[in-house]
Design a protein around this motif. Structure first.
Motif, short mmCIF file in Angstrom:
data_model
loop_
_atom_site.label_atom_id
_atom_site.label_comp_id
_atom_site.label_asym_id
_atom_site.label_seq_id
_atom_site.Cartn_x
_atom_site.Cartn_y
_atom_site.Cartn_z
N SER A 98 1.99 76.89 88.40
CA SER A 98 1.05 77.12 89.50
C SER A 98 1.83 77.69 90.67
CB SER A 98 0.37 75.81 89.90
OG SER A 98 1.28 75.02 90.60
N SER A 99 1.11 78.30 91.62
CA SER A 99 1.80 79.03 92.68
C SER A 99 2.67 78.11 93.53
CB SER A 99 0.78 79.74 93.57
OG SER A 99 -0.07 78.79 94.15
N ILE A 301 -10.08 87.73 94.63
CA ILE A 301 -10.55 86.48 95.26
C ILE A 301 -10.45 86.65 96.77
CG2 ILE A 301 -10.07 84.01 95.58
CD1 ILE A 301 -9.13 84.02 92.60
N THR A 303 -12.30 84.38 98.98
CA THR A 303 -12.80 83.19 99.68
C THR A 303 -11.63 82.23 99.92
OG1 THR A 303 -13.45 82.45 97.47
CG2 THR A 303 -15.18 83.30 98.88
N ASP A 326 -13.59 85.58 90.61
CA ASP A 326 -14.05 84.27 90.14
C ASP A 326 -13.26 83.12 90.76
OD1 ASP A 326 -15.91 85.57 88.41
OD2 ASP A 326 -14.16 86.18 87.25
N TYR A 327 -13.64 81.92 90.40
CA TYR A 327 -12.98 80.73 90.94
C TYR A 327 -12.32 79.95 89.81
CZ TYR A 327 -12.69 75.92 92.79
OH TYR A 327 -12.26 74.67 93.13
N GLY A 328 -11.01 79.80 89.93
CA GLY A 328 -10.29 79.07 88.90
C GLY A 328 -8.93 78.67 89.40
N ALA A 329 -8.15 78.12 88.51
CA ALA A 329 -6.80 77.66 88.88
C ALA A 329 -5.96 77.70 87.61
CB ALA A 329 -6.88 76.24 89.42
N SER A 330 -4.68 77.46 87.77
CA SER A 330 -3.81 77.39 86.58
C SER A 330 -4.33 76.32 85.63
CB SER A 330 -2.38 77.06 86.99
OG SER A 330 -1.93 77.97 87.95
N TYR A 349 -19.89 80.39 93.58
CA TYR A 349 -19.47 80.55 92.19
C TYR A 349 -20.32 79.66 91.30
CZ TYR A 349 -15.55 82.60 94.67
OH TYR A 349 -14.79 83.38 95.50
N ASP A 415 -9.38 70.58 94.96
CA ASP A 415 -10.18 71.53 95.73
C ASP A 415 -11.48 70.87 96.20
OD1 ASP A 415 -8.43 73.60 95.29
OD2 ASP A 415 -9.61 74.53 93.70
N PHE A 431 -16.46 77.50 97.81
CA PHE A 431 -15.12 76.92 97.97
C PHE A 431 -14.95 76.54 99.43
CE2 PHE A 431 -10.66 76.96 98.91
CZ PHE A 431 -10.11 76.29 97.84
N ARG A 434 -8.54 73.22 100.22
CA ARG A 434 -7.75 72.25 99.46
C ARG A 434 -7.96 70.90 100.13
NH1 ARG A 434 -5.91 73.14 94.73
NH2 ARG A 434 -4.23 71.65 95.09
N GLN A 554 -0.33 85.43 92.32
CA GLN A 554 -0.96 84.15 92.65
C GLN A 554 -0.54 83.62 94.02
OE1 GLN A 554 -0.83 82.83 88.17
NE2 GLN A 554 -1.16 81.02 89.42
N LYS A 556 -0.22 82.51 97.73
CA LYS A 556 -1.09 82.16 98.86
C LYS A 556 -0.17 81.68 99.97
CE LYS A 556 -3.83 80.39 95.25
NZ LYS A 556 -2.64 80.30 94.38
P1 AMP Z 1 -2.83 78.30 91.46
O1 AMP Z 1 -2.25 77.06 92.05
O2 AMP Z 1 -1.94 79.47 91.69
O3 AMP Z 1 -3.29 78.13 90.08
O4 AMP Z 1 -4.12 78.59 92.35
C1 AMP Z 1 -5.31 77.89 92.16
C2 AMP Z 1 -5.96 77.55 93.47
O5 AMP Z 1 -6.32 78.75 94.16
C3 AMP Z 1 -7.25 76.80 93.30
O6 AMP Z 1 -7.07 75.43 93.07
C4 AMP Z 1 -7.92 77.08 94.64
O7 AMP Z 1 -7.43 76.25 95.64
C5 AMP Z 1 -7.50 78.53 94.90
N1 AMP Z 1 -8.56 79.43 94.40
C6 AMP Z 1 -8.73 79.93 93.17
N2 AMP Z 1 -9.83 80.68 93.08
C7 AMP Z 1 -10.39 80.67 94.30
C8 AMP Z 1 -11.56 81.24 94.86
N3 AMP Z 1 -12.37 82.02 94.17
N4 AMP Z 1 -11.82 80.98 96.17
C9 AMP Z 1 -10.99 80.21 96.90
N5 AMP Z 1 -9.88 79.66 96.44
C10 AMP Z 1 -9.58 79.86 95.16
#
Ligand code: AMP
Length: 584
Positions: A98-99, A301, A303, A326-330, A349, A415, A431, A434, A554, A556
């Motif tokens: 993850s980031s 992304i 938002t 879209d909205y997702g994560a690792s 979403y 989240d 969204f 965090r 990824q 942020k």
């Molecule tokens: P990562 O840790 O690199 O996997 O990033 C995942 C995290 O990025 C998620 O838990 C969210 O907090 C944020 N994220 C992913 N998609 C979105 C979205 N569409 N809008 C806002 N935040 C997002």
């Protein structure tokens, strides 16, 4: 020409989505059943006494809600090469990094073919809805995508960012083809190990295919803004490369040079045209449609923490639609954007009920926000019970819990989302932020969202001076007595002391949390401090994270830097040029 059969049947994708979301509760039951049937033999589930049961009631009774630290030892064993079924029935094939930019520490999470399938499903679904509104034809996509360094764990598993696993998978390219969104850049550029060299070549490829480019995208909007900020610096060099047909010496990797040589031919006409277009722009406004006359929309992304880049993105895009991805994560995907014409600030979403089993912790008054671990654990034990996907209520906020096909069971994602409505019977989520990311000194709770809103408000004042806020972050300074909040700003140019002092006052004033306001009144929290940092400081922060193995795709910007993140704090500290204390 693409074969007809390669093109995605978007109407079928939409029909499937509609059918599935009409029956979200049953689909969730079936999805959980599938996950538990496939993985019931895994050690993690075995010891919880499910004994083959796959219904939600037994699942919730037997399986605890967890955070990363609970599952970390199991993932470590997978990483170390233990091939027994630990978390999943079938062996986990890769780990995603993850980031780590939101919480300061990156995590390794299981990745497998099922997550890849989910990814393709979500890409196809949002594309199908997008393409109804903004149809693209057999063109190309300028995608600012990058891979991370892929390492092998002690046990020999490939470990890199989730996006790297996705981009490397041959199915990704096929899916892009089927969505008529083929990437302009060759693989050597996408998988280059120097992000700046890759970025330069992405820009160059985009220019070479400028007439064909129909969409400009990246995973997170940050990378698109970074790309065009970089373009402002390197455009003359890019034009020189096109004019001569020779790649700049800044690109040093032989494999990238030879891949680019296949595309680059001397084209003085194109170079002249781009130079003319760039010279005619006013402060780069409308740069994207000028460079890419057939661009239909900009996609990524936009938002959450990406909202702070929207102003700059809109500036580059002029009136080209901005569509959030879209909205997702690792940890897995959650929802898809099925309303692409809605502006990113109001975007929601819709949850895909078959890509995981979802639960939601109601956050009534955001009871515990950020407390020491032990206190946090206590609050968790008295926290409201999670509710199911179809039980959430419109207008309420929740923390997302995910159970996926890759060995995470009832995992708190961290989240916060707000339910804005339902599409058929699946919720649409906005969204929010965090959950544990905030500035807090005593009992005050300034969330990531509060910070973003305050910064937006204060940045209007520098906007009036025709300056941009490039990026921002914050931390709590406990070395002063009383402790106080510090906000870091990087600004595009010079702004007077009077305006910056007013920005600082405005930031302090905009923190509306009741406890913060009271503590400021009685001075148990000191005046907020605005620290303006040198231009390029946030680039240094990015470089720091890239050096640690994060990927641009990824990335942020960390919005609240914790006290243990000494290297990042040091970068800020070394680059402060001016500071102001609130006089509110
Ligand atoms: P990562 O840790 O690199 O996997 O990033 C995942 C995290 O990025 C998620 O838990 C969210 O907090 C944020 N994220 C992913 N998609 C979105 C979205 N569409 N809008 C806002 N935040 C997002």
């Amino acid at each position: 020409m693409l074969e007809k059969m390669e093109i995605l049947d978007v109407e079928k994708v939409i029909r499937d989505f509609e059918a599935m979301t009409k029956d979200a509760e049953n689909v969730q039951r079936e999805t959980l059943k599938l996950i538990l049937e496939e993985n019931g033999c895994a050690e993690y589930l075995q010891k919880l006494g499910l004994n083959g049961r796959t219904d939600p009631e037994s699942f919730k009774a037997c399986v605890p809600v967890i955070t990363f630290k609970d599952v970390e030892p199991y993932i470590q064993r997978v990483a170390d090469g233990d091939l027994s079924p630990i978390l999943t029935g079938k062996p986990i094939t890769a780990l995603s990094r993850s980031s780590g930019t939101t919480q300061g520490k990156s995590k390794y999470l299981p990745f497998n073919d099922e997550l890849m399938k989910n990814t393709l499903q979500i890409y196809r679904t949002s594309f199908a809805f997008r393409n109804r509104e903004f149809p693209i034809e057999n063109g190309k996509a300028l995608q600012f995508i990058y891979s991370s360094k892929q390492i092998k764990t002690k046990g020999g598993l490939p470990a890199g960012t989730a996006t790297t696993h996705i981009f490397r998978n041959p199915q990704f390219k096929n899916a892009m083809k089927a969505m008529q969104s083929q990437i302009c850049s060759p693989d050597e550029v996408i998988f280059g190990t120097d992000f700046y060299q890759s970025l330069y070549c992405h820009l160059l490829c985009g220019l070479l295919f400028r007439e064909e480019v129909q969409l400009v995208s990246s995973t997170f909007a940050f990378s698109i803004v970074l790309a065009f900020r970089t373009f402002e610096q390197v455009w003359k060099e890019l034009c020189a490369d096109i004019r001569e047909g020779i790649l700049s010496s800044r690109i040093t990797f032989p494999c990238i040079r030879s891949a680019m040589a296949k595309l680059l031919k001397p084209d003085p006409e194109l170079a002249d045209l781009i130079e003319k277009k760039c010279s005619g722009l006013n402060n780069w406004h409308g740069l994207i449609p000028e460079l890419f006359p057939n661009v239909k929309y900009i996609y990524g992304i936009m938002t959450g923490s990406m909202e702070s880049y929207l102003k700059k993105l809109r500036h580059y895009a002029a009136d080209v639609p901005l569509v959030t991805a879209d909205y997702g994560a690792s940890e897995g995907w959650i929802g898809t954007n099925i309303n692409p014409t809605v502006p990113p600030k109001s975007a929601t979403y819709a949850v895909l009920p078959n890509i995981g089993y979802f639960e939601f912790i109601p956050l009534k008054d955001n009871i515990e926000k950020h407390l020491p671990d032990k206190v946090n654990d206590y609050f968790l034990s008295v926290e409201p019970k999670p509710v199911g996907l179809t039980e959430v209520k419109v207008g309420e906020e929740y923390e997302v819990i995910i159970t996926n096909f890759a060995g995470l069971y009832r995992y708190r994602l961290g989240d916060v989302v707000r339910v804005t409505g339902f599409h058929n019977s699946t919720p649409e989520l906005k969204f929010v932020c965090r959950r544990n990311l905030m500035l807090t000194i005593n009992f005050d709770k300034i969330t990531e969202k509060d910070l973003q809103l305050a910064v937006e408000e204060a940045a209007k004042l520098i906007g009036e001076e025709k300056m941009d806020l490039i990026d921002f972050s914050s931390h709590v300074d406990v070395s002063s007595d009383p402790a106080h909040c510090v906000i870091y700003w990087e600004i595009s140019g010079e702004v007077s002391n009077e305006v910056l002092q007013e920005c600082c006052n405005c930031l302090d004033r905009s923190f509306l949390d009741h406890d913060y306001v009271n503590a400021r009144k009685i001075n148990t929290i000191g005046p907020l401090e605005l620290r303006v940092v040198r231009k390029g400081t946030f680039q240094k922060i990015l470089d720091h994270y890239l050096g640690l193995g994060a990927a641009l795709s990824q990335f942020k910007t960390p919005r609240c830097v914790g006290p243990m993140n000494t290297q990042v704090l040091q970068i800020f500290c070394d680059n402060v040029v001016k500071n102001y204390y609130s006089m509110e």
